[in-house]
Write an enzyme that holds these catalytic residues in place. Sequence first.
Site, PDB file in Angstrom:
ATOM      1  N   CYS A  97      61.470 -42.301 -35.638  1.00  0.00           N
ATOM      2  CA  CYS A  97      62.871 -42.752 -35.803  1.00  0.00           C
ATOM      3  C   CYS A  97      63.222 -43.968 -34.947  1.00  0.00           C
ATOM      4  CB  CYS A  97      63.815 -41.593 -35.506  1.00  0.00           C
ATOM      5  SG  CYS A  97      63.290 -40.557 -34.144  1.00  0.00           S
TER       6      CYS A  97
ATOM      7  N   HIS B 193      69.753 -43.921 -32.502  1.00  0.00           N
ATOM      8  CA  HIS B 193      68.853 -44.543 -31.527  1.00  0.00           C
ATOM      9  C   HIS B 193      69.186 -46.027 -31.407  1.00  0.00           C
ATOM     10  CE1 HIS B 193      66.714 -40.877 -31.348  1.00  0.00           C
ATOM     11  NE2 HIS B 193      65.576 -41.213 -31.924  1.00  0.00           N
TER      12      HIS B 193
HETATM   13  N1  LIG Z   1      64.909 -35.187 -34.922  1.00  0.00           N
HETATM   14  C1  LIG Z   1      64.662 -36.449 -35.260  1.00  0.00           C
HETATM   15  O1  LIG Z   1      65.482 -37.377 -35.060  1.00  0.00           O
HETATM   16  C2  LIG Z   1      63.368 -36.800 -35.916  1.00  0.00           C
HETATM   17  C3  LIG Z   1      63.210 -38.087 -36.429  1.00  0.00           C
HETATM   18  C4  LIG Z   1      62.029 -38.422 -37.057  1.00  0.00           C
HETATM   19  C5  LIG Z   1      61.033 -37.489 -37.170  1.00  0.00           C
HETATM   20  N2  LIG Z   1      61.191 -36.229 -36.656  1.00  0.00           N
HETATM   21  C6  LIG Z   1      60.109 -35.272 -36.857  1.00  0.00           C
HETATM   22  O2  LIG Z   1      60.561 -34.272 -37.785  1.00  0.00           O
HETATM   23  C7  LIG Z   1      59.918 -33.027 -37.498  1.00  0.00           C
HETATM   24  C8  LIG Z   1      60.964 -31.948 -37.299  1.00  0.00           C
HETATM   25  O3  LIG Z   1      61.747 -32.234 -36.167  1.00  0.00           O
HETATM   26  P1  LIG Z   1      63.074 -31.430 -35.809  1.00  0.00           P
HETATM   27  O4  LIG Z   1      63.722 -32.235 -34.768  1.00  0.00           O
HETATM   28  O5  LIG Z   1      63.837 -31.091 -37.050  1.00  0.00           O
HETATM   29  O6  LIG Z   1      62.449 -30.042 -35.220  1.00  0.00           O
HETATM   30  P2  LIG Z   1      63.182 -28.620 -34.970  1.00  0.00           P
HETATM   31  O7  LIG Z   1      64.656 -28.764 -34.905  1.00  0.00           O
HETATM   32  O8  LIG Z   1      62.479 -28.031 -33.797  1.00  0.00           O
HETATM   33  O9  LIG Z   1      62.807 -27.753 -36.284  1.00  0.00           O
HETATM   34  C9  LIG Z   1      61.499 -27.285 -36.538  1.00  0.00           C
HETATM   35  C10 LIG Z   1      61.446 -26.565 -37.880  1.00  0.00           C
HETATM   36  O10 LIG Z   1      60.094 -26.162 -38.134  1.00  0.00           O
HETATM   37  C11 LIG Z   1      60.074 -24.782 -38.522  1.00  0.00           C
HETATM   38  N3  LIG Z   1      58.822 -24.159 -38.095  1.00  0.00           N
HETATM   39  C12 LIG Z   1      58.389 -23.915 -36.836  1.00  0.00           C
HETATM   40  N4  LIG Z   1      57.185 -23.326 -36.855  1.00  0.00           N
HETATM   41  C13 LIG Z   1      56.842 -23.169 -38.159  1.00  0.00           C
HETATM   42  C14 LIG Z   1      55.733 -22.622 -38.831  1.00  0.00           C
HETATM   43  N5  LIG Z   1      54.691 -22.105 -38.151  1.00  0.00           N
HETATM   44  N6  LIG Z   1      55.725 -22.618 -40.174  1.00  0.00           N
HETATM   45  C15 LIG Z   1      56.747 -23.136 -40.874  1.00  0.00           C
HETATM   46  N7  LIG Z   1      57.848 -23.680 -40.298  1.00  0.00           N
HETATM   47  C16 LIG Z   1      57.884 -23.710 -38.950  1.00  0.00           C
HETATM   48  C17 LIG Z   1      61.263 -24.172 -37.816  1.00  0.00           C
HETATM   49  O11 LIG Z   1      61.624 -22.999 -38.539  1.00  0.00           O
HETATM   50  P3  LIG Z   1      62.292 -21.694 -37.854  1.00  0.00           P
HETATM   51  O12 LIG Z   1      63.670 -22.077 -37.417  1.00  0.00           O
HETATM   52  O13 LIG Z   1      62.259 -20.732 -38.987  1.00  0.00           O
HETATM   53  O14 LIG Z   1      61.403 -21.311 -36.697  1.00  0.00           O
HETATM   54  C18 LIG Z   1      62.300 -25.297 -37.956  1.00  0.00           C
HETATM   55  O15 LIG Z   1      62.894 -25.227 -39.238  1.00  0.00           O
HETATM   56  C19 LIG Z   1      59.033 -33.275 -36.276  1.00  0.00           C
HETATM   57  O16 LIG Z   1      57.741 -33.578 -36.694  1.00  0.00           O
HETATM   58  C20 LIG Z   1      59.675 -34.491 -35.620  1.00  0.00           C
HETATM   59  O17 LIG Z   1      58.785 -35.212 -34.824  1.00  0.00           O
HETATM   60  C21 LIG Z   1      62.336 -35.869 -36.055  1.00  0.00           C
END
Ligand SMILES: NC(=O)c1ccc[n+]([C@@H]2O[C@H](COP(=O)([O-])OP(=O)(O)OC[C@H]3O[C@@H](n4cnc5c(N)ncnc54)[C@H](OP(=O)(O)O)[C@@H]3O)[C@@H](O)[C@H]2O)c1
Length: 351
Positions: free
Chosen positions: A151, A244
């Site tokens: 991002c 950001h």
């Molecule tokens: N946040 C940002 O601004 C941003 C920007 C660009 C890219 N990203 C990328 O996007 C991705 C997600 O980020 P996030 O910030 O949304 O993370 P997050 O809030 O921690 O959410 C993680 C998600 O993954 C699920 N999960 C965890 N373990 C799992 C498993 N074993 N099998 C299936 N699902 C599973 C969780 O489900 P449960 O709730 O059911 O455990 C939750 O829905 C990451 O790779 C991050 O680097 C994020």
Amino acid sequence: MSASQIPVAVLGATGSVGQRFISLLDNHPWFKVVALAGSDRSVGQPYAQACRWVLNDPMPEFACEMVVVPATPECIDAKIVFSALHNEIAKDLEPQFAQAGLAVCSNASSYRRAEDVPLLLPEVNADHIQLVKIQREQRGWSGCILTNPNCTSTGLTVALKALDDSFGVKKVFAVSLQALSGAGYPGIPSLDIIDNVIPNINGEEEKVEWEPRKMLGRLNDSKIDLADISFSVHTNRVAVIDGHTVCASVELARPADPETAEAILRAHRAPASASELPSSPRPVIEVRSEADRPQPRLDRLTGKGMTTVVGRLRRDPILDLKFVVLSHNTIRGAAGGSIYNAELLVNENLL
Ligand SMILES: NC(=O)c1ccc[n+]([C@@H]2O[C@H](COP(=O)([O-])OP(=O)(O)OC[C@H]3O[C@@H](n4cnc5c(N)ncnc54)[C@H](OP(=O)(O)O)[C@@H]3O)[C@@H](O)[C@H]2O)c1
């Protein structure tokens, strides 16, 4: 679902990016959400119970009663999956979906560096989507994986693309001020970040120093020749919820005064294949002329969060030009970006 709508699913639906997907896919003209997937923690629960919704807009009605399913191809009958999984989980799961014939539009970094995987910002490098054909040939998949960049790379790369096309970018020095939502939910403990700046985000500097080079690179037969641009980047976490900010200085191959560069940025358009899609940013770049903009709280939702906002364009006494870029990290930098990539895939008849 209308006959023309494409069934899609969200992996990691309960997380920070997953929630953005659900919000942005509500009433999407082309896509219909048919499955929401999570970890064992959420599987079997109605989405409204499994998810602690943190967006300002209410949870879309369609999602509330959907029962969360496991993130496996056997449990999901869709054509596209939007992946908001963490890298280590995405690395194993995403190829399973691609092999099963689904297009995976991923936010994870696991495959961004793979030579046959497009790293896409459609307003920058829509032509790189053609790598999907190579990927399918080489891996024997009927589906595919498309990725969007980290991002922090997103807004910076959009601005650099406009400057590179006109003046040639040689060097970039950049300092980020990154929002809390970029660390997922619940993210950094409040006592660590209130009244504070954290001058390290694991793995982030390397991503921002490399990913723009792939996106600004040229598609040469079956691979991307990386752009010959040197980057030095500092990444910092700050107490902003969304958006950001990046302060950048650039050295150019050909001289540019700030007024000309500003006109170039304002005039930047997405390639024709990516300019009229449902999620196309309108405009691609907004240039603010006030001395104290862009600001995350005021400007992050420009163009529904898909526009890159640039300001403070001025001469740099060491390099050539300096400016500030703002991009919404969970919309343009994550969920909105993946949806835009999926629209491009459909528009190019590659689904
Ligand atoms: N946040 C940002 O601004 C941003 C920007 C660009 C890219 N990203 C990328 O996007 C991705 C997600 O980020 P996030 O910030 O949304 O993370 P997050 O809030 O921690 O959410 C993680 C998600 O993954 C699920 N999960 C965890 N373990 C799992 C498993 N074993 N099998 C299936 N699902 C599973 C969780 O489900 P449960 O709730 O059911 O455990 C939750 O829905 C990451 O790779 C991050 O680097 C994020």
